[in-house]
Design an enzyme around this catalytic site. Structure first.
Site, short mmCIF file in Angstrom:
data_model
loop_
_atom_site.label_atom_id
_atom_site.label_comp_id
_atom_site.label_asym_id
_atom_site.label_seq_id
_atom_site.Cartn_x
_atom_site.Cartn_y
_atom_site.Cartn_z
N GLY A 11 13.98 11.74 30.58
CA GLY A 11 14.72 10.46 30.90
C GLY A 11 15.32 9.60 29.85
O GLY A 11 15.38 10.07 28.81
N GLY A 14 12.41 8.97 27.13
CA GLY A 14 12.24 10.25 26.27
C GLY A 14 13.46 10.72 25.54
O GLY A 14 13.23 10.98 24.41
N ARG A 82 10.53 0.89 36.59
CA ARG A 82 10.36 -0.35 37.48
C ARG A 82 11.99 -0.82 37.94
O ARG A 82 12.87 -0.55 37.06
CB ARG A 82 9.76 -1.60 37.20
CG ARG A 82 9.72 -2.19 35.81
CD ARG A 82 8.80 -3.19 35.84
NE ARG A 82 9.10 -4.07 34.32
CZ ARG A 82 8.99 -5.32 34.06
NH1 ARG A 82 8.49 -5.99 34.92
NH2 ARG A 82 9.19 -5.42 32.80
N ASN A 120 4.35 3.39 32.04
CA ASN A 120 3.76 1.98 32.58
C ASN A 120 2.96 2.12 33.88
O ASN A 120 3.05 3.19 34.59
CB ASN A 120 5.00 1.07 32.76
CG ASN A 120 5.27 0.34 31.59
OD1 ASN A 120 4.57 -0.39 30.90
ND2 ASN A 120 6.66 -0.22 31.42
N HIS A 175 0.67 -5.49 27.80
CA HIS A 175 2.52 -5.34 27.79
C HIS A 175 2.46 -5.91 29.29
O HIS A 175 2.86 -5.14 30.11
CB HIS A 175 2.51 -3.91 27.50
CG HIS A 175 4.11 -3.76 27.68
ND1 HIS A 175 5.05 -4.27 27.01
CD2 HIS A 175 4.72 -2.89 28.58
CE1 HIS A 175 6.15 -3.86 27.14
NE2 HIS A 175 6.10 -2.99 28.10
P1 A3D Z 1 13.59 7.95 33.62
O1 A3D Z 1 14.72 7.67 32.92
O2 A3D Z 1 13.51 7.61 35.06
O3 A3D Z 1 12.70 9.07 32.97
C1 A3D Z 1 11.54 9.56 33.65
C2 A3D Z 1 11.63 10.97 33.18
O4 A3D Z 1 9.98 11.61 33.73
C3 A3D Z 1 12.31 11.70 34.34
O5 A3D Z 1 13.41 12.50 33.58
C4 A3D Z 1 11.58 12.47 35.15
O6 A3D Z 1 12.02 13.64 35.80
C5 A3D Z 1 10.36 12.66 34.39
N1 A3D Z 1 9.04 13.26 35.05
C6 A3D Z 1 8.60 12.83 36.37
N2 A3D Z 1 7.45 13.30 36.26
C7 A3D Z 1 7.15 14.25 35.38
C8 A3D Z 1 6.18 15.21 35.16
N3 A3D Z 1 5.26 15.27 35.88
N4 A3D Z 1 6.16 15.76 34.02
C9 A3D Z 1 7.48 15.80 32.95
N5 A3D Z 1 8.30 14.75 33.22
C10 A3D Z 1 8.19 14.03 34.72
O7 A3D Z 1 12.32 6.59 33.09
P2 A3D Z 1 12.36 5.82 31.73
O8 A3D Z 1 12.58 7.02 30.71
O9 A3D Z 1 13.30 4.56 31.64
O10 A3D Z 1 10.88 5.13 31.59
C11 A3D Z 1 9.85 6.24 31.62
C12 A3D Z 1 8.64 5.43 31.71
O11 A3D Z 1 8.33 4.60 30.58
C13 A3D Z 1 8.48 4.48 33.02
O12 A3D Z 1 7.07 4.45 33.42
C14 A3D Z 1 8.51 3.17 32.14
O13 A3D Z 1 8.27 2.07 32.93
C15 A3D Z 1 8.08 3.29 30.82
N6 A3D Z 1 8.43 2.29 29.61
C16 A3D Z 1 7.46 1.68 29.15
C17 A3D Z 1 8.08 0.90 28.06
C18 A3D Z 1 6.82 0.17 27.05
O14 A3D Z 1 7.17 -0.61 26.31
C19 A3D Z 1 5.51 0.66 27.22
C20 A3D Z 1 9.22 0.56 27.75
C21 A3D Z 1 10.34 1.40 28.63
C22 A3D Z 1 9.77 2.04 29.63
#
Ligand code: A3D
Length: 307
Positions: A11, A14, A82, A120, A175
């Site tokens: 996503g 990643g 979120r 998160n 965090h």
């Molecule tokens: P998003 O763009 O929705 O990407 C998440 C990806 O995870 C999607 O492509 C989903 O298909 C994939 N996914 C879901 N379940 C699985 C699984 N079982 N196996 C493999 N892939 C899967 O979200 P994002 O990239 O914006 O955020 C991802 C996470 O990072 C979230 O929990 C956010 O809250 C977190 N995050 C943390 C920080 C910190 O500073 C710690 C900052 C930004 C985001």
């Protein structure tokens, strides 16, 4: 052959992490997601960007954990982000289920990897990943304090009208709302901001840092920040695979430092091939130490909520 870094979750965060890793050039990258075609498509797109941006990196997209085998680092970004009005803790149930399956699959194929958690709520998910993996604490850490420090650096640079490159910011703790930015140890070219700015300006910087993620969530309206988070995760993964011994603020398991034991929390840590090679204990005032202990209690209070 370059070491392999797997990024789980193709996503927003990643993909940015994978792309920055590819650009930085220290590792080959495997991008994996449950959505078919998504990691493969993004990996192709990134590989082709190498012609324009001038980098050669092997970027593989996959839905199969067999392709992640023998990774040196597994960065876990899989999970829900979120939406406006949500706290990071609201994600705990759904993301714990995702974390469990991701960690089990990752560990099966890369039993010697370092796990770098991004999902998160960060401090709780990092603790959970360690529990599920059974790995020693040095091989499970979280990204967030580096991001929180980067946000504080930005707000200091913006207030002082100086280059962000001349700014250092110290952020410890969790965090979330109980993050512990430390103005006394945050500097512009070595000069503490407590000697450069008014108390009001410093309070505004601390508040903006603590709410830095929420401000972006509110503006984006769907999803959360990803450029700085993805870059921060890539920088940490690189520090590990290159055995750099860089000191980077990370979410690490404390084992008595700052008077806290068996809780994952943000603190400066030396990163190398073994993962967290040392947790540094910096001198804190009683108030700063108290704030850190409050954060530890709040994080620990969430552990029983985990499955
Ligand atoms: P998003 O763009 O929705 O990407 C998440 C990806 O995870 C999607 O492509 C989903 O298909 C994939 N996914 C879901 N379940 C699985 C699984 N079982 N196996 C493999 N892939 C899967 O979200 P994002 O990239 O914006 O955020 C991802 C996470 O990072 C979230 O929990 C956010 O809250 C977190 N995050 C943390 C920080 C910190 O500073 C710690 C900052 C930004 C985001």
């Amino acid at each position: 052959m370059k070491p392999k870094v797997t990024v789980v979750g193709a996503g927003n965060v990643g993909a940015q992490c994978a792309y920055r890793l590819a650009q930085r050039g220290a590792a080959d990258v495997t991008l994996i997601d449950v959505v078919e075609g998504l990691p493969q498509g993004k990996a192709l797109d990134m590989s082709q960007a190498g012609a324009v941006d001038g980098f050669d990196a092997l970027i593989t997209g996959t839905n199969n954990y067999a392709d992640t085998k023998e990774s040196a680092v597994v960065v876990i970004t899989a999970g829900l982000a979120r939406k406006p009005g949500m706290s990071r803790d609201d994600l705990i149930g759904k993301n714990a289920a995702i974390m469990k399956s991701v960690v089990e699959n990752s560990v099966k194929h890369s039993p010697h990897a370092v796990l770098l958690i991004v999902t998160n709520p960060l401090d709780v998910m990092t603790h959970y990943a360690r529990r599920i993996s059974g790995y020693p604490a040095n091989r499970v850490l979280g990204m967030a304090p580096l991001l929180d420090a980067a946000r504080m650096q930005y707000f200091i640079a913006d207030t002082c009208k100086c280059s962000i490159k001349d700014v250092y910011a110290e952020v410890l703790g969790s965090h979330g709302d109980l993050m512990v930015p430390v103005p006394r140890l945050s500097t512009v070219k070595g000069k503490p901001i407590t000697e450069l700015l008014t108390a009001e300006q410093i309070k505004a910087i601390v508040d903006k840092t603590t709410n830095g993620g929420a401000e972006i969530v509110a503006l984006l309206k769907s999803g959360s920040a990803y450029y700085a988070p993805g870059s921060a995760a890539a920088a940490m993964a690189e520090a590990i695979v290159t055995d750099s011994k860089k000191v980077i603020s990370s979410c690490v398991q404390l084992s008595g430092q700052y008077g806290i034991k068996n809780v994952y929390l943000g603190a400066p840590a030396k990163l190398g091939k073994a993962g967290v090679e040392e947790v540094l204990e910096i001198e804190l005032t009683a108030a700063e130490k108290g704030a850190l202990q409050n954060a530890a209690q709040a994080v620990q209070a969430l552990y029983p909520v985990l499955p």
